[in-house]
Scaffold this motif. Sequence first.
Motif, mmCIF file in Angstrom:
data_model
loop_
_atom_site.group_PDB
_atom_site.id
_atom_site.type_symbol
_atom_site.label_atom_id
_atom_site.label_comp_id
_atom_site.label_asym_id
_atom_site.label_seq_id
_atom_site.Cartn_x
_atom_site.Cartn_y
_atom_site.Cartn_z
ATOM 1 N N UNK A 19 2.415 -0.968 -9.720
ATOM 2 C CA UNK A 19 2.528 -1.623 -8.740
ATOM 3 C C UNK A 19 0.976 -2.089 -8.451
ATOM 4 N N UNK A 20 1.043 -3.553 -8.161
ATOM 5 C CA UNK A 20 -0.276 -4.024 -7.554
ATOM 6 C C UNK A 20 -0.166 -4.709 -6.146
ATOM 7 N N UNK A 21 -1.002 -4.272 -5.493
ATOM 8 C CA UNK A 21 -1.086 -5.058 -4.143
ATOM 9 C C UNK A 21 -2.447 -5.522 -3.565
ATOM 10 N N UNK A 22 -2.748 -6.554 -2.667
ATOM 11 C CA UNK A 22 -3.844 -6.673 -2.075
ATOM 12 C C UNK A 22 -3.903 -6.327 -0.596
ATOM 13 N N UNK A 23 -3.040 -5.278 -0.490
ATOM 14 C CA UNK A 23 -3.005 -4.810 0.822
ATOM 15 C C UNK A 23 -4.315 -3.984 1.093
ATOM 16 N N UNK A 24 -4.757 -3.870 2.382
ATOM 17 C CA UNK A 24 -5.883 -3.170 2.700
ATOM 18 C C UNK A 24 -5.368 -1.665 3.285
ATOM 19 N N UNK A 25 -6.220 -0.797 3.107
ATOM 20 C CA UNK A 25 -5.825 0.737 3.525
ATOM 21 C C UNK A 25 -5.677 0.553 4.896
ATOM 22 N N UNK A 26 -4.844 1.537 5.222
ATOM 23 C CA UNK A 26 -4.387 1.703 6.706
ATOM 24 C C UNK A 26 -4.202 3.078 7.100
ATOM 25 N N UNK A 27 -4.768 3.668 8.045
ATOM 26 C CA UNK A 27 -4.772 5.053 8.400
ATOM 27 C C UNK A 27 -3.353 5.516 8.994
ATOM 28 N N UNK A 28 -2.748 4.451 9.358
ATOM 29 C CA UNK A 28 -1.438 4.749 10.087
ATOM 30 C C UNK A 28 -0.237 5.076 9.305
ATOM 31 N N UNK A 29 -0.407 4.521 7.973
ATOM 32 C CA UNK A 29 0.716 4.733 7.256
ATOM 33 C C UNK A 29 1.146 6.184 6.917
ATOM 34 N N UNK A 30 2.405 6.633 6.920
ATOM 35 C CA UNK A 30 2.825 7.766 6.955
ATOM 36 C C UNK A 30 2.652 8.473 5.469
ATOM 37 N N UNK A 31 3.092 7.963 4.426
ATOM 38 C CA UNK A 31 2.930 8.245 3.178
ATOM 39 C C UNK A 31 1.869 7.649 2.154
ATOM 40 N N UNK A 32 1.438 6.681 2.362
ATOM 41 C CA UNK A 32 0.567 6.063 1.406
ATOM 42 C C UNK A 32 -0.716 5.246 2.535
#
Length: 591
Positions: free
Chosen positions: A558-571
């Motif tokens: 899985x490839x994504x250009x998404x930026x990291x986000x602390x609010x995510x529950x599992x990733x």
Amino acid sequence: MTTCPNCENEVPGEPFCVRCGEPLADAHARRGFAASPNEDVWHPRIVSSLFPNLPRADMHPFRIALASGTLLVVVLCLLRLFPLALIAAAVVVPFLFILYLFDVDLYEEEPLPVLGFTVAWGLLGGIAVGLLAKHLASQVSLVQGKPDTHDVVWLGVVLPSIAFVAMIAGPLVLLPYRNFNDVLDGVTFGGSSAVTLVAAEAITNSSGFLGHGFRAAGQSSLWIARLLTLGVALPLLAAGVAGATCGCFWLQVRGRARDRRELRLLGSPFLVVPVAVGALVGSYLSAIYLGQWAALALTAGLAAVSLLWLRFMIHVGLCEEAAEHPVGPPIECPNCHRQTPAHSFCGRCGVSLRALPKRGARSARMGLKLKLAIFFAFSGGALGLAAVVILVTRPAQTKPPCQSGIPCAGPPQGITVPAPNAIAASVYEEGKGWTSDLGVTVHYPDNWQTVSSAKRSLVVKAEGGNGLFVAVGILVYPASMDAVSALADQVATERQDFLGLQRDTSQKDVVLSPEIGFARGISEMYRATVDQPPSPDEQVEIAFEAATHGGATVVVEAITNDQADSSSASSPFPALEAADEMLDSFQWSTS
């Protein structure tokens, strides 16, 4: 007075003919480059080819500036400050052109048309082409590990063709103006437009990549090769082909029939334009098919050939048949600073006087230190501005939602629920499904695009309106290949389109419980910078998982250009949660 054996005119008995530049003192001497007689026409010198109006003494600071800019790019790469190195690579050659235009003061009476239709035109054209490149790129090859037809056609052929048309369109607008009637005008206009367009295209295409901070994923050696291609070899190639093409048009319209005949096939725009486009296409395709160092070698070779072509065009243009006007009184040559009869060439050094600044010796000429100070001030300002942008736009620090070995929350309370994979399968049962010939099945939503589907591989993709994407590839192998070998094999194939994969060992990004369907597996996380034409454009996160069950081994990427986000529950990467839901719907063969 003596008779020149070349032009057959009566000229002063100087070492060189003042009408055509032919050596007179030594009958066996070879004719040098008209803009720099101490150099051979067929030597691909960079400074004298790109900046033919410079006197010999003024070429030295430009060589120092070019070497210093190249060294700066290498040093920044070694320090792993890749975003700043990219900016430095993009601006080196354009800043040299701007400094050149001001230093020789070629068009002191009409500076706005020159700057407006060359530098500014290239800037606007590069921004437009860079924005187009961001929309033309696909993510298929990132998962497949090999060039995709879409990228080859659009990024490798169509994009450089559009860029070349934009390079010469602005300069050709100036062709009807009688004040710009020399071949050197066309060469200068085409070269400055080309290098500015290449720089603006690279920065625009890489603008999203600059928002990830000062550090970026990749290997220093690969970054050095890629940025030397982007900042030195490609601008030289673009300036060579665009300058030679514009010079060809100037000779066709402004030149004499004798000079057009001397150029032979290179004087025909019907041949020149396809050859120039083909050279740029070759450089862009090398970035798709070849490694970074091989692409650098090929682009540098094409650049050397283009500079030879440019030098020949300049030489022919400067050696046009001299007008039938009398030889003037002695003047000081700006190149050798000796007295020479006023005409077309210096009788003492053989340089074309039309290839020198139009206001003669120029008592107020900038010295070496001032030129270098201006160049370094421009470069430092560009890097400072880039650093401010990176500081303002870089993402905030994220925290891991869970830590390995420590429960994220207490045990569930109340009524138990079915297994997650059962829930996902029921959610997607009305969506799209795919089954391998080895029996494994997976479902995914209808709004996901099926990029490719084969007996043992599936690639799907989902995109957001703001450029966000996640691409998932599923590869199935016989169980004779274990999960560790299958994952390592897939990682090895994913190095073509990236400037090196960098293992992401951050605790916040680790996959805590890798699982495909209900089968336990292994996982690895990587960071990488996408390297597709025209420039490195964005940083991606790549998650690999692999598991073996029954008669099949499955690798999911899985490839994504998404930026990291602390609010995510599992990733920390919300886009990867969609890939997790796909894996929950995975069903192994009952056999």
